[in-house]
Design an enzyme around this catalytic site. Sequence first.
Site, PDB file in Angstrom:
ATOM      1  N   SER A 185       0.825  -1.195   0.000  1.00 16.30           N
ATOM      2  CA  SER A 185       0.000   0.000   0.000  1.00 16.30           C
ATOM      3  C   SER A 185       0.871   1.260   0.000  1.00 16.30           C
ATOM      4  O   SER A 185       1.722   1.425  -0.871  1.00 16.30           O
ATOM      5  CB  SER A 185      -0.962  -0.041   1.205  1.00 16.30           C
ATOM      6  OG  SER A 185      -2.014   0.864   1.034  1.00 16.30           O
ATOM      7  N   ASP A 200      -5.907  -3.379  -2.299  1.00 14.94           N
ATOM      8  CA  ASP A 200      -4.883  -3.095  -1.289  1.00 14.94           C
ATOM      9  C   ASP A 200      -4.208  -4.357  -0.750  1.00 14.94           C
ATOM     10  O   ASP A 200      -4.867  -5.292  -0.305  1.00 14.94           O
ATOM     11  CB  ASP A 200      -5.547  -2.336  -0.134  1.00 14.94           C
ATOM     12  CG  ASP A 200      -4.545  -1.670   0.790  1.00 14.94           C
ATOM     13  OD1 ASP A 200      -3.777  -2.402   1.442  1.00 14.94           O
ATOM     14  OD2 ASP A 200      -4.534  -0.436   0.846  1.00 14.94           O
TER      15      ASP A 200
END
Length: 258
Positions: free
Chosen positions: A42, A154
């Site tokens: 991320s 993510d």
Amino acid sequence: MLKDKSIGLVLSGGGVRGMAHIGLIKALREHQVEAKVVAGTSIGALVGALYANDNSVDDMLKFFKETPLFQYSFFAINKPGFIDTERYFSIFKQFFPENSFKSLKRPLFVVATDLLKGNEKVFYDGELIKPLLASAALPPVFSPVTIDDVLYADGGIMNNFPKEYVDHLTDFVIGSNVSITAPLQKKDLKNSFQLTARVTSLMIHASNHEKLQQCDLFIEPKELDSVGVLDKKGIENAFTIGYDHGCRALEKMMSQTS
């Protein structure tokens, strides 16, 4: 000495709190310490890519300050999520014009989540920008990213601290975890959103904790709890917190080994 070791750098997810990663990188450079290999999830993947690209600390901060988080023209249409993640491609292209892992100055491992198969995917060669966008596409805010007909989101869903990708390539691992779980009061859990955020945070922290403790050097600044995950006003504060913690950790280690 630390700078003579083969170093792996691992950077967690955690939104704007990830600016603490950049603070740590500044501290490392000031102590003449450079990582050989980087792994990130991320925001950690984005900072890791800029570091692997040899961008300056000022350029890293500029990237996050100038990249809009919420922009009306970026709203998703006919896609799951509020923001169309792929709209950021042109912004990323300015920083990574060659758009390839091969163009980076050091190896980078980027973790994303395969939403169709429900497993973790690590990217380390080929096209760079789409894996970076996918790794940071936090549901339900950002839409998933399509790569080879697969939807990715993510990386923190499956692996928020991807230490295992540097273990076999290095002999010293430095970790930075910005997914903080500070104690809460009952009043902080009033609605479903707060409850979901808390449960998700606890699950991520539980899976990270053991791997973080296995690092040879790590920072996990509790002060980051005051920085909102999507609050761009916290960029400088998170950066400073990371820098301060990084300096203290490095100086403590160097005093013990001198």
